[in-house]
Design a protein around this motif. Structure first.
Motif, PDB file in Angstrom:
ATOM      1  N   ARG A 280       0.822  -1.209   0.000  1.00 51.39           N
ATOM      2  CA  ARG A 280       0.000   0.000   0.000  1.00 51.39           C
ATOM      3  C   ARG A 280       0.862   1.268   0.000  1.00 51.39           C
ATOM      4  NH1 ARG A 280      -4.828   2.515   0.918  1.00 51.39           N
ATOM      5  NH2 ARG A 280      -6.282   0.802   0.810  1.00 51.39           N
TER       6      ARG A 280
ATOM      7  N   ASP B 222      -0.113   4.605  -2.178  1.00 52.64           N
ATOM      8  CA  ASP B 222      -0.841   5.580  -1.375  1.00 52.64           C
ATOM      9  C   ASP B 222       0.030   6.829  -1.198  1.00 52.64           C
ATOM     10  OD1 ASP B 222      -2.113   7.049   0.644  1.00 52.64           O
ATOM     11  OD2 ASP B 222      -2.917   5.247   1.595  1.00 52.64           O
TER      12      ASP B 222
ATOM     13  N   HIS C 287       3.134  -1.694   5.246  1.00 49.32           N
ATOM     14  CA  HIS C 287       1.703  -1.895   5.028  1.00 49.32           C
ATOM     15  C   HIS C 287       1.013  -2.266   6.329  1.00 49.32           C
ATOM     16  CE1 HIS C 287       3.272  -5.995   5.150  1.00 49.32           C
ATOM     17  NE2 HIS C 287       2.036  -6.445   5.324  1.00 49.32           N
TER      18      HIS C 287
ATOM     19  N   ILE D 112      -5.154  -6.389   6.313  1.00 52.82           N
ATOM     20  CA  ILE D 112      -6.555  -6.022   6.110  1.00 52.82           C
ATOM     21  C   ILE D 112      -7.516  -6.951   6.840  1.00 52.82           C
ATOM     22  CG2 ILE D 112      -6.023  -4.965   3.909  1.00 52.82           C
ATOM     23  CD1 ILE D 112      -7.081  -7.377   2.460  1.00 52.82           C
TER      24      ILE D 112
ATOM     25  N   LYS E 212      -6.829  -4.434  10.122  1.00 55.66           N
ATOM     26  CA  LYS E 212      -7.772  -3.355   9.845  1.00 55.66           C
ATOM     27  C   LYS E 212      -9.183  -3.682  10.331  1.00 55.66           C
ATOM     28  CE  LYS E 212      -7.712   0.774   7.941  1.00 55.66           C
ATOM     29  NZ  LYS E 212      -6.768   1.822   8.372  1.00 55.66           N
TER      30      LYS E 212
ATOM     31  N   TRP F 113     -11.531  -1.349  12.635  1.00 60.73           N
ATOM     32  CA  TRP F 113     -12.893  -0.987  12.240  1.00 60.73           C
ATOM     33  C   TRP F 113     -13.863  -1.199  13.408  1.00 60.73           C
ATOM     34  CZ3 TRP F 113     -12.718   0.454   7.055  1.00 60.73           C
ATOM     35  CH2 TRP F 113     -13.913   0.932   6.499  1.00 60.73           C
TER      36      TRP F 113
ATOM     37  N   TYR G  58     -15.424  -4.957   2.049  1.00 60.11           N
ATOM     38  CA  TYR G  58     -14.224  -4.247   2.484  1.00 60.11           C
ATOM     39  C   TYR G  58     -12.968  -4.977   2.019  1.00 60.11           C
ATOM     40  CZ  TYR G  58     -10.333  -2.765   5.287  1.00 60.11           C
ATOM     41  OH  TYR G  58      -9.081  -2.342   5.654  1.00 60.11           O
ATOM     42  N   PHE G  59     -12.963  -6.292   2.189  1.00 63.36           N
ATOM     43  CA  PHE G  59     -11.794  -7.096   1.857  1.00 63.36           C
ATOM     44  C   PHE G  59     -11.471  -6.994   0.371  1.00 63.36           C
ATOM     45  CE2 PHE G  59      -9.025 -10.812   1.973  1.00 63.36           C
ATOM     46  CZ  PHE G  59      -8.515 -10.757   3.261  1.00 63.36           C
TER      47      PHE G  59
ATOM     48  N   LYS H 162     -12.296  -4.641  -1.713  1.00 62.61           N
ATOM     49  CA  LYS H 162     -11.844  -3.280  -2.013  1.00 62.61           C
ATOM     50  C   LYS H 162     -10.349  -3.142  -1.742  1.00 62.61           C
ATOM     51  CE  LYS H 162     -12.612   1.511  -0.519  1.00 62.61           C
ATOM     52  NZ  LYS H 162     -13.365   2.383   0.428  1.00 62.61           N
ATOM     53  N   GLU H 163      -9.905  -3.672  -0.612  1.00 68.37           N
ATOM     54  CA  GLU H 163      -8.482  -3.600  -0.273  1.00 68.37           C
ATOM     55  C   GLU H 163      -7.643  -4.460  -1.213  1.00 68.37           C
ATOM     56  OE1 GLU H 163      -6.761  -1.873   1.852  1.00 68.37           O
ATOM     57  OE2 GLU H 163      -8.097  -1.152   3.424  1.00 68.37           O
TER      58      GLU H 163
ATOM     59  N   VAL I 166      -6.708  -2.589  -4.315  1.00 67.05           N
ATOM     60  CA  VAL I 166      -5.657  -1.588  -4.146  1.00 67.05           C
ATOM     61  C   VAL I 166      -4.274  -2.225  -4.250  1.00 67.05           C
ATOM     62  CG1 VAL I 166      -4.619   0.066  -2.527  1.00 67.05           C
ATOM     63  CG2 VAL I 166      -7.108  -0.062  -2.756  1.00 67.05           C
TER      64      VAL I 166
END
Length: 360
Positions: A99, A103, A225, A228, A267, A271, A344-345, A347-348, A351
């Motif tokens: 990441r 990022d 990093h 996730i 992550k 959350w 969510y997973f 989406k990560e 990236v």
């Protein structure tokens, strides 16, 4: 500075009925709960001893994985599953993008850190290889089939499934213990996290880093990093090189004592606590300590593959990921909107370039 060590023996004794009192209400365990949550909050990681996880178990696993990673690339390529987001089977080096490489806002903040706290910003995908082995039962129905696929079994390793399943389930038991203790320490019901872990896509995910080919100081195997998932657990590796960043911003090269396991906050935990417990940042880079371990391995004619016994524990893909209990009223809860854990997973994964390599 060293990461504190928690001995889980009192918890194991409690759940096995050796305490005459009411399990987790025992004063010793209540104090342990507060300490576990404090360490996770301040360090993003903690070290534990669990009498159910032995060095022999880990050595059996590491020996087998060294043999697997030492195979030619074309043999390991048969187990690659890019159409399943590399969430089962083999992931070659050069696929996953850390990441911190993509990022730009993260990079900007990292450059403002003192030089001795800055990570190595990678310019290429991670060099590490990985093998993803699904551990535990999977849901019969799910919106996220790719995240809950059946594991891939490589040929030529008749001992593979029993070793992977046995070691994976033992480490999940350790994670569940820490999850219960942490929940109580965070003033939540003790099963708050473990209930959401049921039928989760837990992955025994050993990494393989070829120190014979890439053994120069400063080589990045896993760029800076966060994880996730919920909690990540590892047994001691034969080669050092893992560094973590504490909540204070301090950088710490991890030294795992014999017989201990390292647990890192992911992550999903961040959350569910609305950021009260942040996902731990880390990297794996060849350091002076790594070089010393390489020389020792060469003298003893041992494998130069650095294998981690990483396991990613996860919230079930179809469960809703959101701040729990009193964390839902935190001013920071707005930064953690409710969503399916699988959404969510994925989406990560997009990236870091694990999702969408083939036909997605």
């Amino acid at each position: 500075m060293e990461i504190p060590v928690i001995d889980l023996t009192p918890y194991v004794d409690a759940v096995s009925g050796k305490f005459s009192c009411d399990q987790l209400l025992h004063p010793e365990l209540k104090a342990m709960c507060s300490e576990v949550s404090r360490i996770l909050r301040e360090y993003g990681a903690l070290l534990v001893r669990d009498p159910r996880c032995s060095t022999e178990d880990n050595n059996r696993f590491i020996d087998m994985m060294e043999k697997y990673f030492e195979q030619p690339d074309e043999v390991k390529r048969v187990q690659e599953r890019p159409h399943q987001h590399y969430q089962v089977g083999s992931t070659p080096g050069g696929v996953e993008i850390p990441r911190s490489m993509v990022d730009l806002e993260m990079q900007k903040k990292l450059k403002q850190l003192p030089k001795d706290r800055q990570p190595t910003i990678p310019t290429t995908p991670d060099l590490k290889s990985r093998y993803m082995w699904r551990v535990g039962p999977r849901p019969t129905k799910t919106r996220f089939q790719e995240l809950n696929s059946e594991p891939v079994l490589p040929e030529g390793f008749p001992e593979w499934k029993p070793i992977m399943d046995s070691w994976g389930l033992k480490m999940i038991s350790t994670v569940e213990a820490v999850a219960e203790l942490a929940a109580i320490g965070f003033d939540l019901p003790n099963d708050s996290f473990t209930n959401l872990m049921k039928l989760g896509p837990h992955l025994l995910a050993p990494t393989g880093s070829d120190l014979g080919r890439h053994g120069e100081e400063g080589t990045v195997f896993a760029g800076y990093h966060y994880d996730i998932n919920f909690l990540t657990i590892h047994y001691k590796s034969k080669f050092p090189g893992l560094s973590i960043w504490l909540r204070s911003g301090e950088k710490l090269e991890v030294k795992v004592p014999e017989g201990c396991l390292l647990i890192q906050a992911g992550k999903q935990l961040e959350w569910m606590t609305a950021g009260d417990c942040k996902a731990g940042m880390h990297e794996v880079v060849v350091t002076k300590s790594t070089l010393k371990a390489i020389e020792a391995a060469k003298k003893e004619n041992r494998s130069l593959w650095r294998v981690s016994s990483t396991l990613f524990s996860n919230v079930a893909s179809d469960a809703v990921l959101k701040p729990l209990g009193h964390f839902a009223t935190s001013p920071l809860a707005v930064n953690y909107p409710a969503m399916y854990a699988g959404d969510y997973f994925e989406k990560e994964l997009s990236v870091i370039k694990l999702k969408g390599k083939v036909g997605a």
